[in-house]
Design an enzyme around this catalytic site. Sequence first.
Site, PDB file in Angstrom:
ATOM      1  N   LYS A   1       0.837  -1.203   0.000  1.00 47.91           N
ATOM      2  CA  LYS A   1       0.000   0.000   0.000  1.00 47.91           C
ATOM      3  C   LYS A   1       0.868   1.247   0.000  1.00 47.91           C
ATOM      4  O   LYS A   1       0.622   2.204  -0.746  1.00 47.91           O
ATOM      5  CB  LYS A   1      -0.912   0.008   1.224  1.00 47.91           C
ATOM      6  CG  LYS A   1      -1.797   1.252   1.320  1.00 47.91           C
ATOM      7  CD  LYS A   1      -2.506   1.365   2.647  1.00 47.91           C
ATOM      8  CE  LYS A   1      -1.562   1.780   3.752  1.00 47.91           C
ATOM      9  NZ  LYS A   1      -2.247   2.194   4.995  1.00 47.91           N
ATOM     10  N   SER A   2       1.886   1.268   0.848  1.00 46.00           N
ATOM     11  CA  SER A   2       2.742   2.445   0.970  1.00 46.00           C
ATOM     12  C   SER A   2       3.465   2.744  -0.332  1.00 46.00           C
ATOM     13  O   SER A   2       3.563   3.902  -0.756  1.00 46.00           O
ATOM     14  CB  SER A   2       3.763   2.227   2.097  1.00 46.00           C
ATOM     15  OG  SER A   2       3.123   2.010   3.322  1.00 46.00           O
TER      16      SER A   2
ATOM     17  N   ARG B   1      -8.273  11.799  12.427  1.00 38.33           N
ATOM     18  CA  ARG B   1      -6.814  11.671  12.436  1.00 38.33           C
ATOM     19  C   ARG B   1      -6.148  13.018  12.146  1.00 38.33           C
ATOM     20  O   ARG B   1      -6.642  13.825  11.361  1.00 38.33           O
ATOM     21  CB  ARG B   1      -6.375  10.603  11.430  1.00 38.33           C
ATOM     22  CG  ARG B   1      -6.937   9.243  11.768  1.00 38.33           C
ATOM     23  CD  ARG B   1      -6.517   8.180  10.798  1.00 38.33           C
ATOM     24  NE  ARG B   1      -5.082   7.901  10.860  1.00 38.33           N
ATOM     25  CZ  ARG B   1      -4.465   6.985  10.121  1.00 38.33           C
ATOM     26  NH1 ARG B   1      -5.169   6.260   9.254  1.00 38.33           N
ATOM     27  NH2 ARG B   1      -3.170   6.777  10.233  1.00 38.33           N
TER      28      ARG B   1
ATOM     29  N   ASP C   1       3.453  -0.406  12.500  1.00 42.60           N
ATOM     30  CA  ASP C   1       2.283  -1.023  11.869  1.00 42.60           C
ATOM     31  C   ASP C   1       2.201  -2.516  12.171  1.00 42.60           C
ATOM     32  O   ASP C   1       1.137  -3.125  12.023  1.00 42.60           O
ATOM     33  CB  ASP C   1       2.292  -0.799  10.354  1.00 42.60           C
ATOM     34  CG  ASP C   1       1.680   0.542   9.965  1.00 42.60           C
ATOM     35  OD1 ASP C   1       1.077   1.198  10.826  1.00 42.60           O
ATOM     36  OD2 ASP C   1       1.821   0.927   8.786  1.00 42.60           O
TER      37      ASP C   1
ATOM     38  N   LYS D   1      -9.542  -2.426   3.067  1.00 46.72           N
ATOM     39  CA  LYS D   1      -8.682  -1.238   3.017  1.00 46.72           C
ATOM     40  C   LYS D   1      -7.340  -1.545   2.367  1.00 46.72           C
ATOM     41  O   LYS D   1      -6.820  -0.736   1.591  1.00 46.72           O
ATOM     42  CB  LYS D   1      -8.475  -0.701   4.434  1.00 46.72           C
ATOM     43  CG  LYS D   1      -7.602   0.539   4.529  1.00 46.72           C
ATOM     44  CD  LYS D   1      -7.511   1.031   5.962  1.00 46.72           C
ATOM     45  CE  LYS D   1      -6.575   2.216   6.101  1.00 46.72           C
ATOM     46  NZ  LYS D   1      -7.118   3.425   5.467  1.00 46.72           N
TER      47      LYS D   1
END
Length: 413
Positions: A10-11, A110, A298, A397
């Site tokens: 994802k990153s 956030r 994470d 997600k």
Amino acid sequence: MTVVDIPGSKSVTARALFLAAAAAGTTTLLRPLSSDDTEGFTEGLGRLGYRVERGPDAWRVEGRPSGPAAVEADVYCRDGATTARFLPTLAAAAASGTYRFDASPQMRRRPLAPLTDALRALGVDLRHEEAEGHHPLRIAAAGVKGGEVTLDAGESSQYLTALLMLGPLTEEGLRITVTDLVSAPYVEITLAMMRSFGAEVTREGSVFSVAPGGYRATTYAVEPDASTASYFFAAAAISRGREVTVPGLGAGALQGDLRFVDVLERMGAQVRITADATTVRGTGTLSGLTVNMRDISDTMPTLAAIAPYAAGPVRIEDVANTRVKECDRLEACAENLRRMGITVATGPDWIEIHPGTPRPTEIATYGDHRMAMSFAVTSLRTAPPGVTFDDPGCVRKTFPAFHESFAALQRAW
């Protein structure tokens, strides 16, 4: 040996989409992640006027060094933190235009203030519409001259990544002095990827210097997601003699979260890293430990979820930033472990988990994909009826097919 194919990072996918959109020419991304977060990112690029063609194994992005084609846009960032932090920064570099960004209730909670304060310090006309330092926000773009700026990235390294990627799009470049930094390996991913797209960026201690000049298009292969791989490595670690190999994540991997296997090795698992793959094998015994996970936070929920199976207490330290993720992950892990009958203590930036036998329960996910995927690993050794989830679909997600892949692993064993 069980080989597990992990979807793209994802990153890396989010950074690649930003860099490709800003580059001169058409970029091809190989094996990017297709998930809710990355779909939200590509949808946002489309709203800004960028062209993204998504195929099953490759995406093509037509770059626009001059900025978004749309002079006005309303962008919804869904739950994606990278989308919500990177796209406003990309839009700010446009020569002109008015852009509004909003996000889900979860993402609205956030923080954004360190990033938006830095953008304002660079002359960006930016206004938070409701709560200061949070979405929604509005930007009246007029380009960014560049210069010097100071940034606190102690809550999220994404603030620094957003500014670094902005640097080549400014008139004079950027010199960023960082007062605090969490998840530093993610910044190393950013620097390496920027260089792959032709940018000049250097680091001297806490000072990052980015030259102007833009980016050039390329073909870029997205490596598998190391954070996602942690669940399968952890599954092997709590087994006796079972083995998981993840191809595409080897000694040269960009992602710092691959260091999670070092933690498993310290606890007693067997780990083998080659040039193009990583293998973890369970020995049937895990020891307790105290570990600083600031740089790989994470994967903190992954370790917390298997900690009851260790022979001694597991104490995870320096992870205050996990309290401002999709949920307060420290407390969410503690709550779910206590539901399972496990003794847990927490502090401002730490969690300590004692050995025990987790009992069946329903996991409160708080809509957080990492809660669901982490406690799926715990379920491997719980008695029937096992573990259920209040929102199993939250894995969309980052890994929509997670439950199917994890079930396939169990069948293979």
